[in-house]
Design a protein around this motif. Structure first.
Motif, PDB file in Angstrom:
ATOM      1  N   ASN A  13       0.835  -1.220   0.000  1.00  0.00           N
ATOM      2  CA  ASN A  13       0.000   0.000   0.000  1.00  0.00           C
ATOM      3  C   ASN A  13       0.857   1.253   0.000  1.00  0.00           C
ATOM      4  O   ASN A  13       0.627   2.196  -0.769  1.00  0.00           O
ATOM      5  CB  ASN A  13      -0.892   0.011   1.247  1.00  0.00           C
ATOM      6  CG  ASN A  13      -1.802  -1.185   1.313  1.00  0.00           C
ATOM      7  OD1 ASN A  13      -2.505  -1.483   0.358  1.00  0.00           O
ATOM      8  ND2 ASN A  13      -1.778  -1.900   2.436  1.00  0.00           N
ATOM      9  N   LEU A  14       1.848   1.267   0.905  1.00  0.00           N
ATOM     10  CA  LEU A  14       2.675   2.465   1.032  1.00  0.00           C
ATOM     11  C   LEU A  14       3.557   2.665  -0.204  1.00  0.00           C
ATOM     12  O   LEU A  14       3.737   3.794  -0.676  1.00  0.00           O
ATOM     13  CB  LEU A  14       3.532   2.355   2.298  1.00  0.00           C
ATOM     14  CG  LEU A  14       4.366   3.574   2.649  1.00  0.00           C
ATOM     15  CD1 LEU A  14       3.511   4.822   2.790  1.00  0.00           C
ATOM     16  CD2 LEU A  14       5.156   3.332   3.940  1.00  0.00           C
ATOM     17  N   GLY A  15       4.117   1.577  -0.738  1.00  0.00           N
ATOM     18  CA  GLY A  15       4.934   1.688  -1.957  1.00  0.00           C
ATOM     19  C   GLY A  15       4.135   2.332  -3.088  1.00  0.00           C
ATOM     20  O   GLY A  15       4.629   3.219  -3.805  1.00  0.00           O
ATOM     21  N   PHE A  34      11.549  -1.624  -6.264  1.00  0.00           N
ATOM     22  CA  PHE A  34      12.240  -2.864  -5.912  1.00  0.00           C
ATOM     23  C   PHE A  34      11.333  -3.685  -4.993  1.00  0.00           C
ATOM     24  O   PHE A  34      10.634  -3.125  -4.142  1.00  0.00           O
ATOM     25  CB  PHE A  34      13.570  -2.558  -5.210  1.00  0.00           C
ATOM     26  CG  PHE A  34      14.568  -1.871  -6.101  1.00  0.00           C
ATOM     27  CD1 PHE A  34      14.398  -0.532  -6.446  1.00  0.00           C
ATOM     28  CD2 PHE A  34      15.656  -2.558  -6.618  1.00  0.00           C
ATOM     29  CE1 PHE A  34      15.299   0.110  -7.292  1.00  0.00           C
ATOM     30  CE2 PHE A  34      16.559  -1.928  -7.461  1.00  0.00           C
ATOM     31  CZ  PHE A  34      16.386  -0.594  -7.809  1.00  0.00           C
ATOM     32  N   THR A  35      11.359  -5.027  -5.162  1.00  0.00           N
ATOM     33  CA  THR A  35      10.502  -5.893  -4.365  1.00  0.00           C
ATOM     34  C   THR A  35      11.190  -7.226  -4.121  1.00  0.00           C
ATOM     35  O   THR A  35      12.060  -7.632  -4.899  1.00  0.00           O
ATOM     36  CB  THR A  35       9.149  -6.126  -5.081  1.00  0.00           C
ATOM     37  OG1 THR A  35       8.377  -7.051  -4.319  1.00  0.00           O
ATOM     38  CG2 THR A  35       9.342  -6.689  -6.474  1.00  0.00           C
ATOM     39  N   ARG A  36      10.774  -7.897  -3.019  1.00  0.00           N
ATOM     40  CA  ARG A  36      11.305  -9.236  -2.737  1.00  0.00           C
ATOM     41  C   ARG A  36      10.576 -10.297  -3.537  1.00  0.00           C
ATOM     42  O   ARG A  36      11.001 -11.437  -3.558  1.00  0.00           O
ATOM     43  CB  ARG A  36      11.167  -9.534  -1.239  1.00  0.00           C
ATOM     44  CG  ARG A  36      12.037  -8.668  -0.371  1.00  0.00           C
ATOM     45  CD  ARG A  36      11.600  -8.734   1.063  1.00  0.00           C
ATOM     46  NE  ARG A  36      10.278  -8.126   1.232  1.00  0.00           N
ATOM     47  CZ  ARG A  36       9.690  -7.914   2.403  1.00  0.00           C
ATOM     48  NH1 ARG A  36      10.294  -8.275   3.517  1.00  0.00           N
ATOM     49  NH2 ARG A  36       8.495  -7.354   2.478  1.00  0.00           N
ATOM     50  N   GLY A  74       7.069  -3.183   6.033  1.00  0.00           N
ATOM     51  CA  GLY A  74       6.294  -3.090   7.271  1.00  0.00           C
ATOM     52  C   GLY A  74       7.180  -2.886   8.486  1.00  0.00           C
ATOM     53  O   GLY A  74       8.318  -3.368   8.522  1.00  0.00           O
ATOM     54  N   SER A  75       6.618  -2.194   9.494  1.00  0.00           N
ATOM     55  CA  SER A  75       7.393  -1.956  10.721  1.00  0.00           C
ATOM     56  C   SER A  75       7.498  -3.211  11.576  1.00  0.00           C
ATOM     57  O   SER A  75       8.441  -3.363  12.338  1.00  0.00           O
ATOM     58  CB  SER A  75       6.718  -0.872  11.562  1.00  0.00           C
ATOM     59  OG  SER A  75       6.772   0.344  10.888  1.00  0.00           O
ATOM     60  N   LYS A  76       6.528  -4.104  11.476  1.00  0.00           N
ATOM     61  CA  LYS A  76       6.513  -5.266  12.367  1.00  0.00           C
ATOM     62  C   LYS A  76       7.764  -6.129  12.164  1.00  0.00           C
ATOM     63  O   LYS A  76       8.416  -6.496  13.115  1.00  0.00           O
ATOM     64  CB  LYS A  76       5.234  -6.079  12.110  1.00  0.00           C
ATOM     65  CG  LYS A  76       5.111  -7.353  12.928  1.00  0.00           C
ATOM     66  CD  LYS A  76       4.586  -7.035  14.319  1.00  0.00           C
ATOM     67  CE  LYS A  76       4.253  -8.290  15.120  1.00  0.00           C
ATOM     68  NZ  LYS A  76       5.405  -8.950  15.685  1.00  0.00           N
TER      69      LYS A  76
HETATM   70  P1  NDP Z   1       1.828  -3.770   3.205  1.00  0.00           P
HETATM   71  O1  NDP Z   1       1.565  -5.033   3.948  1.00  0.00           O
HETATM   72  O2  NDP Z   1       0.886  -3.374   2.096  1.00  0.00           O
HETATM   73  O3  NDP Z   1       3.302  -3.820   2.587  1.00  0.00           O
HETATM   74  C1  NDP Z   1       4.425  -4.114   3.383  1.00  0.00           C
HETATM   75  C2  NDP Z   1       5.389  -4.939   2.538  1.00  0.00           C
HETATM   76  O4  NDP Z   1       4.827  -6.240   2.311  1.00  0.00           O
HETATM   77  C3  NDP Z   1       5.626  -4.343   1.161  1.00  0.00           C
HETATM   78  O5  NDP Z   1       6.711  -3.444   1.169  1.00  0.00           O
HETATM   79  C4  NDP Z   1       5.870  -5.542   0.280  1.00  0.00           C
HETATM   80  O6  NDP Z   1       7.277  -5.845   0.223  1.00  0.00           O
HETATM   81  C5  NDP Z   1       5.138  -6.684   0.995  1.00  0.00           C
HETATM   82  N1  NDP Z   1       3.875  -6.999   0.297  1.00  0.00           N
HETATM   83  C6  NDP Z   1       2.945  -6.123  -0.154  1.00  0.00           C
HETATM   84  N2  NDP Z   1       1.934  -6.767  -0.764  1.00  0.00           N
HETATM   85  C7  NDP Z   1       2.232  -8.092  -0.668  1.00  0.00           C
HETATM   86  C8  NDP Z   1       1.576  -9.278  -1.106  1.00  0.00           C
HETATM   87  N3  NDP Z   1       0.436  -9.227  -1.805  1.00  0.00           N
HETATM   88  N4  NDP Z   1       2.172 -10.470  -0.820  1.00  0.00           N
HETATM   89  C9  NDP Z   1       3.341 -10.518  -0.143  1.00  0.00           C
HETATM   90  N5  NDP Z   1       4.014  -9.418   0.278  1.00  0.00           N
HETATM   91  C10 NDP Z   1       3.463  -8.228   0.005  1.00  0.00           C
HETATM   92  O7  NDP Z   1       1.944  -2.632   4.304  1.00  0.00           O
HETATM   93  P2  NDP Z   1       1.602  -1.079   4.101  1.00  0.00           P
HETATM   94  O8  NDP Z   1       2.242  -0.592   2.849  1.00  0.00           O
HETATM   95  O9  NDP Z   1       0.150  -0.861   4.292  1.00  0.00           O
HETATM   96  O10 NDP Z   1       2.337  -0.417   5.363  1.00  0.00           O
HETATM   97  C11 NDP Z   1       3.751  -0.424   5.457  1.00  0.00           C
HETATM   98  C12 NDP Z   1       4.190   0.254   6.732  1.00  0.00           C
HETATM   99  O11 NDP Z   1       3.999   1.649   6.643  1.00  0.00           O
HETATM  100  C13 NDP Z   1       3.405  -0.124   7.976  1.00  0.00           C
HETATM  101  O12 NDP Z   1       3.910  -1.305   8.576  1.00  0.00           O
HETATM  102  C14 NDP Z   1       3.619   1.066   8.870  1.00  0.00           C
HETATM  103  O13 NDP Z   1       4.661   0.786   9.726  1.00  0.00           O
HETATM  104  C15 NDP Z   1       4.072   2.167   7.943  1.00  0.00           C
HETATM  105  N6  NDP Z   1       3.232   3.362   8.089  1.00  0.00           N
HETATM  106  C16 NDP Z   1       3.724   4.416   8.811  1.00  0.00           C
HETATM  107  C17 NDP Z   1       2.965   5.544   8.998  1.00  0.00           C
HETATM  108  C18 NDP Z   1       3.508   6.711   9.742  1.00  0.00           C
HETATM  109  O14 NDP Z   1       2.763   7.673   9.933  1.00  0.00           O
HETATM  110  N7  NDP Z   1       4.754   6.716  10.160  1.00  0.00           N
HETATM  111  C19 NDP Z   1       1.591   5.654   8.476  1.00  0.00           C
HETATM  112  C20 NDP Z   1       1.193   4.524   7.669  1.00  0.00           C
HETATM  113  C21 NDP Z   1       1.993   3.422   7.506  1.00  0.00           C
HETATM  114  P3  NDP Z   1       7.881  -6.508  -1.113  1.00  0.00           P
HETATM  115  O15 NDP Z   1       7.367  -5.709  -2.264  1.00  0.00           O
HETATM  116  O16 NDP Z   1       9.343  -6.439  -0.911  1.00  0.00           O
HETATM  117  O17 NDP Z   1       7.375  -7.927  -1.122  1.00  0.00           O
END
Ligand code: NDP
Length: 330
Positions: A13-15, A34-36, A74-76
Protein backbone atom coordinates in the motif's frame (compact mmCIF):
# COMPACT_ATOMS: atom_id res chain seq x y z
CA UNK A 1 15.82 23.09 -10.01
CA UNK A 2 18.10 20.24 -8.95
CA UNK A 3 16.57 16.82 -9.52
CA UNK A 4 17.03 13.85 -7.16
CA UNK A 5 16.75 10.20 -8.21
CA UNK A 6 14.44 8.14 -5.97
CA UNK A 7 13.91 4.37 -5.61
CA UNK A 8 10.99 2.66 -3.87
CA UNK A 9 11.80 -0.48 -1.87
CA UNK A 10 8.68 -2.58 -1.21
CA UNK A 11 5.49 -2.44 -3.24
CA UNK A 12 2.53 -2.70 -0.89
CA UNK A 13 0.00 0.00 0.00
CA UNK A 14 2.67 2.46 1.03
CA UNK A 15 4.93 1.69 -1.96
CA UNK A 16 2.03 2.50 -4.28
CA UNK A 17 1.27 5.65 -2.25
CA UNK A 18 4.87 6.83 -2.67
CA UNK A 19 4.74 6.10 -6.41
CA UNK A 20 1.60 8.28 -6.68
CA UNK A 21 3.16 11.08 -4.59
CA UNK A 22 6.33 11.07 -6.70
CA UNK A 23 4.21 11.73 -9.80
CA UNK A 24 3.35 15.14 -8.22
CA UNK A 25 6.94 16.12 -7.32
CA UNK A 26 8.50 18.35 -10.00
CA UNK A 27 12.08 17.74 -8.83
CA UNK A 28 12.09 14.03 -7.97
CA UNK A 29 12.51 11.26 -10.55
CA UNK A 30 11.50 7.65 -9.91
CA UNK A 31 14.41 5.41 -10.90
CA UNK A 32 12.73 2.10 -10.09
CA UNK A 33 10.58 0.05 -7.74
CA UNK A 34 12.24 -2.86 -5.91
CA UNK A 35 10.50 -5.89 -4.36
CA UNK A 36 11.31 -9.24 -2.74
CA UNK A 37 8.64 -10.92 -4.87
CA UNK A 38 9.05 -12.17 -8.44
CA UNK A 39 7.08 -10.94 -11.42
CA UNK A 40 5.66 -7.78 -9.81
CA UNK A 41 4.45 -5.19 -12.34
CA UNK A 42 4.16 -1.63 -11.05
CA UNK A 43 2.43 1.43 -12.47
CA UNK A 44 5.88 2.50 -13.73
CA UNK A 45 7.08 -0.84 -15.17
CA UNK A 46 8.46 -4.19 -13.95
CA UNK A 47 9.98 -4.15 -10.45
CA UNK A 48 13.65 -4.94 -9.75
CA UNK A 49 14.85 -7.47 -7.12
CA UNK A 50 15.09 -5.88 -3.64
CA UNK A 51 18.40 -7.70 -3.15
CA UNK A 52 19.93 -5.16 -5.56
CA UNK A 53 19.50 -2.60 -2.77
CA UNK A 54 20.27 -4.78 0.26
CA UNK A 55 23.01 -7.14 -0.95
CA UNK A 56 26.48 -5.51 -1.15
CA UNK A 57 27.44 -7.89 -4.02
CA UNK A 58 24.45 -6.94 -6.17
CA UNK A 59 24.01 -3.24 -5.50
CA UNK A 60 27.09 -2.12 -7.47
CA UNK A 61 24.72 -1.98 -10.45
CA UNK A 62 22.95 1.02 -8.86
CA UNK A 63 25.95 2.82 -7.36
CA UNK A 64 25.80 6.51 -8.28
CA UNK A 65 22.35 6.08 -9.90
CA UNK A 66 20.07 6.48 -6.86
CA UNK A 67 20.09 9.49 -4.51
CA UNK A 68 17.53 8.23 -1.96
CA UNK A 69 15.73 4.92 -1.40
CA UNK A 70 12.27 5.13 0.21
CA UNK A 71 11.81 1.95 2.24
CA UNK A 72 8.13 0.95 2.23
CA UNK A 73 8.27 -2.35 4.13
CA UNK A 74 6.29 -3.09 7.27
CA UNK A 75 7.39 -1.96 10.72
CA UNK A 76 6.51 -5.27 12.37
CA UNK A 77 9.23 -7.34 10.71
CA UNK A 78 10.72 -5.68 7.59
CA UNK A 79 12.17 -2.26 8.36
CA UNK A 80 14.38 -3.16 11.32
CA UNK A 81 16.50 -5.28 8.99
CA UNK A 82 15.85 -3.56 5.65
CA UNK A 83 16.71 0.00 6.68
CA UNK A 84 20.21 -0.74 8.12
CA UNK A 85 20.97 -2.89 5.05
CA UNK A 86 19.87 -0.20 2.60
CA UNK A 87 21.64 2.51 4.66
CA UNK A 88 24.90 0.63 4.21
CA UNK A 89 24.72 1.45 0.47
CA UNK A 90 22.27 4.33 -0.10
CA UNK A 91 20.63 7.31 1.56
CA UNK A 92 17.27 6.11 2.85
CA UNK A 93 13.92 7.22 4.30
CA UNK A 94 11.58 4.90 6.24
CA UNK A 95 8.26 5.12 8.10
CA UNK A 96 9.13 2.86 11.06
CA UNK A 97 6.14 3.40 13.35
CA UNK A 98 6.52 1.08 16.35
CA UNK A 99 7.01 3.96 18.79
CA UNK A 100 8.47 1.85 21.62
CA UNK A 101 11.20 0.48 19.34
CA UNK A 102 12.21 3.74 17.61
CA UNK A 103 15.28 4.47 19.83
CA UNK A 104 16.76 1.00 19.17
CA UNK A 105 15.99 1.28 15.43
CA UNK A 106 17.65 4.70 15.33
CA UNK A 107 20.87 3.35 16.91
CA UNK A 108 21.09 0.42 14.48
CA UNK A 109 20.47 2.58 11.41
CA UNK A 110 22.82 5.32 12.65
CA UNK A 111 25.72 2.84 12.98
CA UNK A 112 25.15 1.49 9.44
CA UNK A 113 24.77 4.96 7.89
CA UNK A 114 27.83 6.44 9.62
CA UNK A 115 30.00 3.53 8.50
CA UNK A 116 28.80 3.90 4.91
CA UNK A 117 28.75 7.72 4.82
CA UNK A 118 25.02 7.83 4.04
CA UNK A 119 22.08 9.76 5.54
CA UNK A 120 19.03 7.89 6.87
CA UNK A 121 15.79 9.59 7.95
CA UNK A 122 13.74 7.13 10.01
CA UNK A 123 10.16 7.13 11.30
CA UNK A 124 8.67 9.65 8.85
CA UNK A 125 4.97 9.77 8.03
CA UNK A 126 2.20 11.32 10.12
CA UNK A 127 2.64 9.49 13.42
CA UNK A 128 5.52 9.23 13.90
CA UNK A 129 6.20 12.20 11.64
CA UNK A 130 4.02 15.30 11.31
CA UNK A 131 2.28 14.61 14.65
CA UNK A 132 5.68 14.28 16.35
CA UNK A 133 6.63 17.72 15.01
CA UNK A 134 3.36 19.20 16.28
CA UNK A 135 3.95 17.72 19.75
CA UNK A 136 7.47 19.18 19.77
CA UNK A 137 6.40 22.65 18.59
CA UNK A 138 3.46 22.77 21.01
CA UNK A 139 5.64 21.84 23.98
CA UNK A 140 8.41 24.22 22.93
CA UNK A 141 6.08 27.24 22.86
CA UNK A 142 3.79 26.17 25.72
CA UNK A 143 6.11 24.47 28.21
CA UNK A 144 3.45 24.44 30.95
CA UNK A 145 0.54 22.36 29.75
CA UNK A 146 -0.65 18.96 28.62
CA UNK A 147 -0.64 17.30 25.19
CA UNK A 148 -2.85 14.47 23.98
CA UNK A 149 -2.74 12.60 20.66
CA UNK A 150 -5.74 10.78 19.19
CA UNK A 151 -5.70 8.47 16.17
CA UNK A 152 -8.67 7.64 14.01
CA UNK A 153 -11.27 6.62 13.46
CA UNK A 154 -9.42 4.95 10.63
CA UNK A 155 -7.36 2.13 9.25
CA UNK A 156 -3.90 1.70 10.76
CA UNK A 157 -1.50 0.26 8.18
CA UNK A 158 1.09 -0.67 10.81
CA UNK A 159 -1.41 -2.62 12.94
CA UNK A 160 -3.03 -4.21 9.87
CA UNK A 161 0.42 -5.29 8.65
CA UNK A 162 1.22 -6.71 12.11
CA UNK A 163 -1.98 -8.79 12.11
CA UNK A 164 -1.30 -10.08 8.59
CA UNK A 165 2.01 -11.50 9.93
CA UNK A 166 0.17 -13.71 12.50
CA UNK A 167 0.28 -17.40 11.45
CA UNK A 168 -3.14 -18.51 10.21
CA UNK A 169 -4.18 -15.03 9.00
CA UNK A 170 -4.83 -14.70 5.26
CA UNK A 171 -5.87 -11.06 5.26
CA UNK A 172 -6.65 -8.46 7.91
CA UNK A 173 -7.47 -4.84 8.65
CA UNK A 174 -7.32 -2.96 11.92
CA UNK A 175 -9.37 0.12 12.73
CA UNK A 176 -8.25 2.48 15.48
CA UNK A 177 -11.23 4.12 17.17
CA UNK A 178 -10.82 7.05 19.56
CA UNK A 179 -13.02 7.04 22.67
CA UNK A 180 -15.18 10.06 21.74
CA UNK A 181 -15.94 11.12 25.31
CA UNK A 182 -12.21 11.25 26.12
CA UNK A 183 -11.44 13.13 22.88
CA UNK A 184 -14.18 15.69 23.63
CA UNK A 185 -12.76 16.17 27.14
CA UNK A 186 -9.26 16.68 25.71
CA UNK A 187 -10.52 19.25 23.20
CA UNK A 188 -12.18 21.12 26.06
CA UNK A 189 -9.02 20.91 28.18
CA UNK A 190 -10.86 18.87 30.79
CA UNK A 191 -8.71 15.72 31.10
CA UNK A 192 -6.76 15.06 34.26
CA UNK A 193 -3.29 13.53 34.34
CA UNK A 194 -1.48 12.10 31.32
CA UNK A 195 -3.64 9.54 29.51
CA UNK A 196 -2.20 6.35 28.00
CA UNK A 197 -2.92 5.41 24.37
CA UNK A 198 -5.10 2.59 25.75
CA UNK A 199 -7.16 5.09 27.80
CA UNK A 200 -7.97 6.97 24.59
CA UNK A 201 -8.49 4.27 21.92
CA UNK A 202 -10.09 0.93 21.08
CA UNK A 203 -8.83 -1.38 18.36
CA UNK A 204 -11.13 -3.38 16.07
CA UNK A 205 -9.66 -6.13 13.90
CA UNK A 206 -11.28 -8.01 10.99
CA UNK A 207 -9.45 -11.14 9.86
CA UNK A 208 -9.85 -13.66 7.07
CA UNK A 209 -8.35 -16.98 8.20
CA UNK A 210 -6.24 -19.45 6.21
CA UNK A 211 -8.20 -22.68 5.75
CA UNK A 212 -7.83 -24.88 8.86
CA UNK A 213 -6.54 -22.04 11.06
CA UNK A 214 -7.57 -22.05 14.73
CA UNK A 215 -9.64 -18.87 15.25
CA UNK A 216 -9.07 -18.75 19.02
CA UNK A 217 -5.29 -19.16 18.65
CA UNK A 218 -5.25 -16.31 16.11
CA UNK A 219 -7.34 -14.11 18.42
CA UNK A 220 -5.01 -14.78 21.35
CA UNK A 221 -1.91 -14.03 19.25
CA UNK A 222 -3.45 -10.68 18.23
CA UNK A 223 -4.79 -9.42 21.56
CA UNK A 224 -1.58 -10.29 23.45
CA UNK A 225 0.83 -8.81 20.86
CA UNK A 226 3.18 -6.42 22.72
CA UNK A 227 3.54 -2.83 21.42
CA UNK A 228 0.47 -3.31 19.18
CA UNK A 229 -2.57 -4.68 21.08
CA UNK A 230 -1.65 -5.88 24.57
CA UNK A 231 -2.41 -2.53 26.19
CA UNK A 232 -5.74 -1.88 24.39
CA UNK A 233 -9.33 -3.07 24.43
CA UNK A 234 -9.25 -5.10 21.21
CA UNK A 235 -12.12 -6.77 19.34
CA UNK A 236 -11.29 -9.48 16.77
CA UNK A 237 -13.91 -10.44 14.16
CA UNK A 238 -13.43 -13.37 11.78
CA UNK A 239 -15.05 -12.64 8.41
CA UNK A 240 -15.22 -14.20 4.93
CA UNK A 241 -13.07 -13.13 1.98
CA UNK A 242 -16.23 -11.84 0.28
CA UNK A 243 -17.14 -9.61 3.23
CA UNK A 244 -13.54 -8.40 3.42
CA UNK A 245 -13.56 -7.41 -0.27
CA UNK A 246 -16.95 -5.71 0.02
CA UNK A 247 -16.48 -3.82 3.29
CA UNK A 248 -12.81 -3.35 4.15
CA UNK A 249 -10.78 -1.98 1.25
CA UNK A 250 -10.98 1.75 2.08
CA UNK A 251 -7.91 3.19 3.80
CA UNK A 252 -9.10 6.45 5.38
CA UNK A 253 -7.49 7.64 8.63
CA UNK A 254 -6.70 10.78 10.60
CA UNK A 255 -6.33 12.11 14.10
CA UNK A 256 -5.54 15.00 16.40
CA UNK A 257 -2.70 16.51 18.39
CA UNK A 258 -4.13 18.74 21.12
CA UNK A 259 -2.24 20.87 23.65
CA UNK A 260 -3.62 23.15 26.34
CA UNK A 261 -1.07 25.36 28.07
CA UNK A 262 -0.91 28.38 30.37
CA UNK A 263 1.51 31.31 30.21
CA UNK A 264 0.36 33.17 33.35
CA UNK A 265 -2.33 32.57 35.99
CA UNK A 266 -5.72 32.59 34.25
CA UNK A 267 -4.23 32.88 30.74
CA UNK A 268 -4.54 29.68 28.74
CA UNK A 269 -4.04 28.70 25.12
CA UNK A 270 -5.19 25.77 22.99
CA UNK A 271 -3.43 24.26 20.01
CA UNK A 272 -5.18 21.69 17.79
CA UNK A 273 -3.69 19.99 14.71
CA UNK A 274 -6.11 17.72 12.87
CA UNK A 275 -5.66 15.36 9.92
CA UNK A 276 -8.53 13.88 7.89
CA UNK A 277 -7.09 11.53 5.27
CA UNK A 278 -8.98 9.81 2.45
CA UNK A 279 -5.98 7.53 1.90
CA UNK A 280 -3.50 6.78 4.67
CA UNK A 281 -0.91 5.33 2.23
CA UNK A 282 -1.14 8.21 -0.27
CA UNK A 283 -0.77 10.79 2.50
CA UNK A 284 2.01 8.91 4.30
CA UNK A 285 3.70 8.40 0.92
CA UNK A 286 3.50 12.16 0.33
CA UNK A 287 5.31 12.83 3.62
CA UNK A 288 8.02 10.30 2.75
CA UNK A 289 8.54 11.93 -0.65
CA UNK A 290 9.04 15.39 0.91
CA UNK A 291 11.49 13.79 3.35
CA UNK A 292 13.41 12.13 0.49
CA UNK A 293 13.89 15.60 -1.06
CA UNK A 294 15.31 16.89 2.23
CA UNK A 295 17.59 13.87 2.62
CA UNK A 296 19.06 14.33 -0.86
CA UNK A 297 19.79 18.00 -0.06
CA UNK A 298 21.15 17.34 3.45
CA UNK A 299 23.45 14.56 2.22
CA UNK A 300 24.78 16.93 -0.45
CA UNK A 301 25.54 19.41 2.39
CA UNK A 302 27.58 16.74 4.20
CA UNK A 303 25.10 15.34 6.78
CA UNK A 304 25.66 11.67 7.70
CA UNK A 305 24.09 9.07 10.03
CA UNK A 306 20.49 8.65 11.20
CA UNK A 307 18.08 11.56 11.67
CA UNK A 308 14.33 12.06 12.20
CA UNK A 309 11.97 14.82 11.10
CA UNK A 310 13.06 16.72 14.24
CA UNK A 311 16.45 17.26 12.56
CA UNK A 312 15.22 18.51 9.16
CA UNK A 313 15.19 22.25 8.37
CA UNK A 314 11.57 22.68 7.15
CA UNK A 315 12.53 24.63 4.01
CA UNK A 316 14.41 21.59 2.71
CA UNK A 317 11.15 19.61 2.52
CA UNK A 318 9.72 22.03 -0.07
CA UNK A 319 10.80 22.20 -3.72
CA UNK A 320 10.80 26.03 -3.83
CA UNK A 321 13.91 28.13 -3.13
CA UNK A 322 14.46 29.87 0.22
CA UNK A 323 13.77 33.26 -1.41
CA UNK A 324 10.46 32.05 -2.85
CA UNK A 325 9.42 30.53 0.50
CA UNK A 326 10.23 33.76 2.36
CA UNK A 327 8.18 35.78 -0.15
CA UNK A 328 5.18 33.45 -0.35
CA UNK A 329 4.81 31.39 2.82
CA UNK A 330 6.52 33.18 5.70
P1 NDP B 1 1.83 -3.77 3.21
O1 NDP B 1 1.56 -5.03 3.95
O2 NDP B 1 0.89 -3.37 2.10
O3 NDP B 1 3.30 -3.82 2.59
C1 NDP B 1 4.43 -4.11 3.38
C2 NDP B 1 5.39 -4.94 2.54
O4 NDP B 1 4.83 -6.24 2.31
C3 NDP B 1 5.63 -4.34 1.16
O5 NDP B 1 6.71 -3.44 1.17
C4 NDP B 1 5.87 -5.54 0.28
O6 NDP B 1 7.28 -5.85 0.22
C5 NDP B 1 5.14 -6.68 0.99
N1 NDP B 1 3.88 -7.00 0.30
C6 NDP B 1 2.95 -6.12 -0.15
N2 NDP B 1 1.93 -6.77 -0.76
C7 NDP B 1 2.23 -8.09 -0.67
C8 NDP B 1 1.58 -9.28 -1.11
N3 NDP B 1 0.44 -9.23 -1.81
N4 NDP B 1 2.17 -10.47 -0.82
C9 NDP B 1 3.34 -10.52 -0.14
N5 NDP B 1 4.01 -9.42 0.28
C10 NDP B 1 3.46 -8.23 0.00
O7 NDP B 1 1.94 -2.63 4.30
P2 NDP B 1 1.60 -1.08 4.10
O8 NDP B 1 2.24 -0.59 2.85
O9 NDP B 1 0.15 -0.86 4.29
O10 NDP B 1 2.34 -0.42 5.36
C11 NDP B 1 3.75 -0.42 5.46
C12 NDP B 1 4.19 0.25 6.73
O11 NDP B 1 4.00 1.65 6.64
C13 NDP B 1 3.40 -0.12 7.98
O12 NDP B 1 3.91 -1.30 8.58
C14 NDP B 1 3.62 1.07 8.87
O13 NDP B 1 4.66 0.79 9.73
C15 NDP B 1 4.07 2.17 7.94
N6 NDP B 1 3.23 3.36 8.09
C16 NDP B 1 3.72 4.42 8.81
C17 NDP B 1 2.97 5.54 9.00
C18 NDP B 1 3.51 6.71 9.74
O14 NDP B 1 2.76 7.67 9.93
N7 NDP B 1 4.75 6.72 10.16
C19 NDP B 1 1.59 5.65 8.48
C20 NDP B 1 1.19 4.52 7.67
C21 NDP B 1 1.99 3.42 7.51
P3 NDP B 1 7.88 -6.51 -1.11
O15 NDP B 1 7.37 -5.71 -2.26
O16 NDP B 1 9.34 -6.44 -0.91
O17 NDP B 1 7.37 -7.93 -1.12
Amino acid sequence: MTHARIAINGYGNLGRGVEQALSLAPDLDLVGVFTRREGVMTASGPAFPAAELTDPQLRARWAGKIDVVINCGGSKSDLDTQTPLVASGFNVVDSFDTHARIPAHFEKVDAAARTAGTLALISAGWDPGLFSLQRLLAEAVLPVGQSETFWGPGLSQGHSDAVRRVPGVKNAVQYTVPKEDVRAAALAGETEGQLSAGDKHRRIVYVVLESGADAEAVRQAIVTMPDYFAEYETEVHVISEEEFAAEHTGMAHGGDVIRHGTTSPGTSHALHFNLALDSNPEFTGSVLVACARAVARMHARGERGAITLFDVPPALLHPASGAQLRAELL
